[in-house]
Scaffold this motif. Structure first.
Motif, PDB file in Angstrom:
ATOM      1  N   ALA A 315       0.827  -1.209   0.000  1.00 35.70           N
ATOM      2  CA  ALA A 315       0.000   0.000   0.000  1.00 35.70           C
ATOM      3  C   ALA A 315       0.860   1.257   0.000  1.00 35.70           C
ATOM      4  O   ALA A 315       0.534   2.243  -0.685  1.00 35.70           O
ATOM      5  N   LEU A 316       1.948   1.246   0.753  1.00 38.30           N
ATOM      6  CA  LEU A 316       2.861   2.397   0.746  1.00 38.30           C
ATOM      7  C   LEU A 316       3.429   2.624  -0.643  1.00 38.30           C
ATOM      8  O   LEU A 316       3.497   3.766  -1.130  1.00 38.30           O
ATOM      9  N   ALA A 317       3.840   1.540  -1.301  1.00 37.15           N
ATOM     10  CA  ALA A 317       4.411   1.661  -2.642  1.00 37.15           C
ATOM     11  C   ALA A 317       3.377   2.202  -3.621  1.00 37.15           C
ATOM     12  O   ALA A 317       3.669   3.083  -4.439  1.00 37.15           O
ATOM     13  N   ALA A 318       2.149   1.672  -3.552  1.00 39.74           N
ATOM     14  CA  ALA A 318       1.090   2.132  -4.461  1.00 39.74           C
ATOM     15  C   ALA A 318       0.764   3.593  -4.221  1.00 39.74           C
ATOM     16  O   ALA A 318       0.573   4.369  -5.169  1.00 39.74           O
ATOM     17  N   CYS A 319       0.702   3.992  -2.957  1.00 40.34           N
ATOM     18  CA  CYS A 319       0.387   5.382  -2.631  1.00 40.34           C
ATOM     19  C   CYS A 319       1.494   6.309  -3.136  1.00 40.34           C
ATOM     20  O   CYS A 319       1.220   7.361  -3.712  1.00 40.34           O
ATOM     21  N   ALA A 320       2.755   5.910  -2.926  1.00 35.14           N
ATOM     22  CA  ALA A 320       3.880   6.725  -3.397  1.00 35.14           C
ATOM     23  C   ALA A 320       3.837   6.878  -4.912  1.00 35.14           C
ATOM     24  O   ALA A 320       4.095   7.957  -5.453  1.00 35.14           O
ATOM     25  N   ALA A 321       3.494   5.800  -5.616  1.00 33.11           N
ATOM     26  CA  ALA A 321       3.419   5.870  -7.078  1.00 33.11           C
ATOM     27  C   ALA A 321       2.261   6.753  -7.524  1.00 33.11           C
ATOM     28  O   ALA A 321       2.390   7.527  -8.482  1.00 33.11           O
ATOM     29  N   ALA A 322       1.132   6.657  -6.838  1.00 31.08           N
ATOM     30  CA  ALA A 322      -0.020   7.489  -7.206  1.00 31.08           C
ATOM     31  C   ALA A 322       0.299   8.969  -7.020  1.00 31.08           C
ATOM     32  O   ALA A 322      -0.055   9.809  -7.856  1.00 31.08           O
ATOM     33  N   VAL A 323       0.983   9.293  -5.925  1.00 30.95           N
ATOM     34  CA  VAL A 323       1.366  10.685  -5.677  1.00 30.95           C
ATOM     35  C   VAL A 323       2.346  11.155  -6.762  1.00 30.95           C
ATOM     36  O   VAL A 323       2.260  12.287  -7.256  1.00 30.95           O
ATOM     37  N   ALA A 324       3.281  10.274  -7.153  1.00 31.29           N
ATOM     38  CA  ALA A 324       4.218  10.627  -8.219  1.00 31.29           C
ATOM     39  C   ALA A 324       3.489  10.873  -9.536  1.00 31.29           C
ATOM     40  O   ALA A 324       3.971  11.631 -10.388  1.00 31.29           O
ATOM     41  N   CYS A 325       2.315  10.266  -9.691  1.00 30.20           N
ATOM     42  CA  CYS A 325       1.500  10.467 -10.893  1.00 30.20           C
ATOM     43  C   CYS A 325       0.632  11.716 -10.793  1.00 30.20           C
ATOM     44  O   CYS A 325      -0.119  12.018 -11.740  1.00 30.20           O
ATOM     45  N   GLY A 326       0.686  12.413  -9.668  1.00 30.97           N
ATOM     46  CA  GLY A 326      -0.068  13.651  -9.525  1.00 30.97           C
ATOM     47  C   GLY A 326      -1.276  13.560  -8.620  1.00 30.97           C
ATOM     48  O   GLY A 326      -2.026  14.538  -8.489  1.00 30.97           O
ATOM     49  N   MET A 327      -1.485  12.438  -7.957  1.00 34.99           N
ATOM     50  CA  MET A 327      -2.644  12.296  -7.082  1.00 34.99           C
ATOM     51  C   MET A 327      -2.376  12.970  -5.742  1.00 34.99           C
ATOM     52  O   MET A 327      -1.261  12.921  -5.214  1.00 34.99           O
ATOM     53  N   ASP A 328      -3.382  13.605  -5.176  1.00 38.68           N
ATOM     54  CA  ASP A 328      -3.264  14.223  -3.862  1.00 38.68           C
ATOM     55  C   ASP A 328      -3.013  13.138  -2.820  1.00 38.68           C
ATOM     56  O   ASP A 328      -3.665  12.088  -2.821  1.00 38.68           O
ATOM     57  N   ALA A 329      -2.068  13.381  -1.905  1.00 39.61           N
ATOM     58  CA  ALA A 329      -1.686  12.362  -0.927  1.00 39.61           C
ATOM     59  C   ALA A 329      -2.843  11.979  -0.020  1.00 39.61           C
ATOM     60  O   ALA A 329      -3.042  10.792   0.290  1.00 39.61           O
ATOM     61  N   ASP A 330      -3.638  12.950   0.431  1.00 38.19           N
ATOM     62  CA  ASP A 330      -4.787  12.632   1.274  1.00 38.19           C
ATOM     63  C   ASP A 330      -5.789  11.768   0.514  1.00 38.19           C
ATOM     64  O   ASP A 330      -6.325  10.793   1.058  1.00 38.19           O
ATOM     65  N   ALA A 331      -6.037  12.108  -0.724  1.00 41.53           N
ATOM     66  CA  ALA A 331      -6.991  11.345  -1.529  1.00 41.53           C
ATOM     67  C   ALA A 331      -6.485   9.920  -1.762  1.00 41.53           C
ATOM     68  O   ALA A 331      -7.261   8.957  -1.709  1.00 41.53           O
ATOM     69  N   ALA A 332      -5.179   9.785  -2.003  1.00 39.49           N
ATOM     70  CA  ALA A 332      -4.606   8.458  -2.229  1.00 39.49           C
ATOM     71  C   ALA A 332      -4.710   7.602  -0.972  1.00 39.49           C
ATOM     72  O   ALA A 332      -5.081   6.425  -1.033  1.00 39.49           O
ATOM     73  N   ALA A 333      -4.388   8.197   0.180  1.00 34.81           N
ATOM     74  CA  ALA A 333      -4.467   7.450   1.436  1.00 34.81           C
ATOM     75  C   ALA A 333      -5.894   7.010   1.724  1.00 34.81           C
ATOM     76  O   ALA A 333      -6.146   5.867   2.129  1.00 34.81           O
ATOM     77  N   ASP A 334      -6.834   7.907   1.514  1.00 38.52           N
ATOM     78  CA  ASP A 334      -8.239   7.568   1.762  1.00 38.52           C
ATOM     79  C   ASP A 334      -8.724   6.484   0.800  1.00 38.52           C
ATOM     80  O   ASP A 334      -9.498   5.598   1.187  1.00 38.52           O
ATOM     81  N   ALA A 335      -8.276   6.558  -0.444  1.00 35.71           N
ATOM     82  CA  ALA A 335      -8.749   5.607  -1.454  1.00 35.71           C
ATOM     83  C   ALA A 335      -8.244   4.188  -1.191  1.00 35.71           C
ATOM     84  O   ALA A 335      -8.854   3.221  -1.676  1.00 35.71           O
ATOM     85  N   LEU A 336      -7.162   4.031  -0.446  1.00 29.61           N
ATOM     86  CA  LEU A 336      -6.662   2.689  -0.150  1.00 29.61           C
ATOM     87  C   LEU A 336      -7.706   1.857   0.582  1.00 29.61           C
ATOM     88  O   LEU A 336      -7.781   0.635   0.404  1.00 29.61           O
TER      89      LEU A 336
END
Length: 509
Positions: A315-336
């Motif tokens: 999950a950490l890896a996926a979230c880091a990749a999503a943020v690198a793609c431009g996703m908001d960190a809060d939104a990525a964490a919540d979406a997990l």
């Protein structure tokens, strides 16, 4: 057919040029070779249809060339072959159809990147364990930002990756490309076909150690995804794995870290703290980002929608990749927390009712190596642990392959680990057809039996020589214990997924 199944439209002449093949148009085949008639590609004749390019691959048991006439009848527009076949279908003749499939995928990605007014990002993922789950999580996160293409299951080799890349069309925003390897040079080959903008490296483990010969060789193979990045591309590296962390030296662009070891936290690292599991294995934790001075610059409470403490790192890896793609960190964490569906046979929980017994099944049978075997056993051991009435926990374990000269010792150790973790029963599953599989499963049973003797417990340890025998043993154990939970875990070759098919579990969430 959805737009996600459609590649960039191509003419037959364009395809022939892309794969360096010779176009042949037998009588009855489509005459206009310059019209953009090809819209998708497959190597499975069962999925061919209108607008399909069929890639005929000769496998060990089935030769795709035998099905060229079948795909012609289904509306295919061409077949890529290594020899002409008597069928009313345009054929592009090449020396090697697998190589041609890769070349066509590379051309499709180049065509997509040429649409400069439409952003497009490729995220490549590799590692000895966790690739598919991380891919599934990332696909779910990125799907809210734009059309996302990702492989089904573990399509991560020289056939699966190109087939996935050929689903990229003009509207595709993200391609999540899983990249696996059994030998040095394989990931380099994959990145030459689909070079990533972002590379995620999860772990260097002992999976395929027998093929590679050493952990250092495995690390060399995984490093190829970093070396294959587009210029200036971003690396997302596991800070807890020294072999992965060393890949920073190969990075030609930004590096983002993820990990859980506070002893060497790096600036900008995405980490998880205070990890707990609920009664059925869903992890909750605090996700935080580490600043230059070692303090938190951001944090968020997260509860995963999938099970297993080992999936926190994924999950950490996926979230880091999503943020690198431009996703908001809060939104990525919540979406997990919303990602509950991952590929089949991976910590998939269901209820089984058959032959007068009922039990909960944790189906993690897709594949196994020592790291994932320990993770699966730990998840089973923690299932409703501490409740007033606890279930009867049965580990149904199969052999792990390609571990090199330590394979017997590793199997005995993991059999002992299952007992020491508190499982109530261990059933190991071998093979009547494969003496190697049977011997390794026997090592699991031997290690478990030794642990039982050392602990002075009466936990049953049974060795089954096939799925039918294992089925009978599990039925016997679950009939004697009304509240049972069963883990299926073993390498794909061990055939444990056949037990899940036999039991037909009803999914639970």
């Amino acid at each position: 057919m959805s737009t996600q199944d459609m590649m960039m439209p191509m003419s037959l002449n364009e395809i022939a040029q892309a794969v360096a093949g010779r176009l042949s148009t037998p009588q009855g085949a489509a005459a206009d070779t310059d019209a953009p008639v090809a819209r998708n590609a497959t190597s499975d004749s069962r999925t061919a249809g209108e607008g399909t390019v069929f890639v005929a691959i000769a496998g060990e048991r089935v030769d795709g060339h035998d099905f060229v006439a079948d795909v012609a009848a289904k509306g295919a527009v061409a077949a890529i072959v290594d020899h002409e076949v008597d069928a009313p279908l345009a054929q592009i003749v090449v020396d090697d159809t697998v190589a041609a499939l890769g070349a066509l995928a590379r051309h499709n990605i180049e065509r997509r990147r040429a649409l400069a007014d439409r952003p497009f990002t490729v995220v490549g993922i590799t590692g000895s364990v966790g690739k598919t789950t991380t891919k599934d999580l990332l696909r779910g996160l990125l799907g809210g930002m734009g059309e996302t293409v990702a492989p089904v299951g573990s399509f991560n080799n020289e056939i699966g990756l190109p087939l996935t890349a050929l689903r990229v069309g003009a509207d595709t925003r993200f391609l999540v490309a899983e990249m696996g390897a059994n030998h040095v040079g394989e990931i380099a080959r994959l990145t030459s076909l689909v070079p990533p903008d972002i590379a995620v490296v999860l772990k260097v483990g002992v999976a395929h150690l027998g093929e590679f010969g050493s952990v250092e060789r495995i690390a060399q193979a995984k490093r190829e995804i970093v070396e294959g990045l587009l210029p200036g591309g971003t690396c997302i590296l596991n800070a807890d794995d020294d072999h992965v962390a060393a890949m920073r030296a190969a990075a030609g662009g930004p590096v983002t870290w993820f990990g859980m070891d506070a002893g060497h936290a790096r600036a900008g690292e995405l980490t998880a703290r205070d990890v707990t599991l609920d009664a059925t294995g869903h992890p909750s934790f605090v996700m935080a980002r580490i600043g230059e001075d070692g303090t938190e610059t951001w944090r968020r409470d997260v509860t995963l929608g999938i099970r297993g403490a080992h999936n926190v790192m994924n999950a950490l890896a996926a979230c880091a990749a999503a943020v690198a793609c431009g996703m908001d960190a809060d939104a990525a964490a919540d979406a997990l927390g919303l990602q509950t569906r991952i590929s089949a046979h991976r910590m998939e929980v269901g209820a089984v009712e058959r032959d007068g017994v009922r039990f909960t099944l944790i189906d993690d049978s897709f594949n196994a190596n020592p790291d994932s075997m320990r993770a699966g056993i730990t998840a089973l051991a923690g299932w409703r642990r501490g409740e007033e009435t606890e279930p009867y926990r049965i580990g149904v374990l199969g052999a792990m392959l390609e571990l090199g000269g330590d394979d017997h010792r590793l199997h005995r150790e993991l059999g002992g680990f299952a007992v020491d973790s508190g499982l109530d029963a261990v059933v190991t599953v071998g093979s009547t057809d494969d003496p190697v599989l049977d011997a390794l499963a026997g090592d699991l049973a031997d290690g478990a039996a030794r642990a039982v003797a050392a602990a002075g417990t009466d936990a049953p340890v049974r060795h089954a020589h096939d799925a039918a025998e294992a089925d009978a043993i599990v039925t016997e154990l679950t009939r004697a214990h009304g509240d049972a939970v069963v883990l299926l875990k073993g390498s794909h070759a061990s055939g444990l997924s056949a037990l899940a098919t036999r039991w037909q579990p009803v999914p639970e969430r």
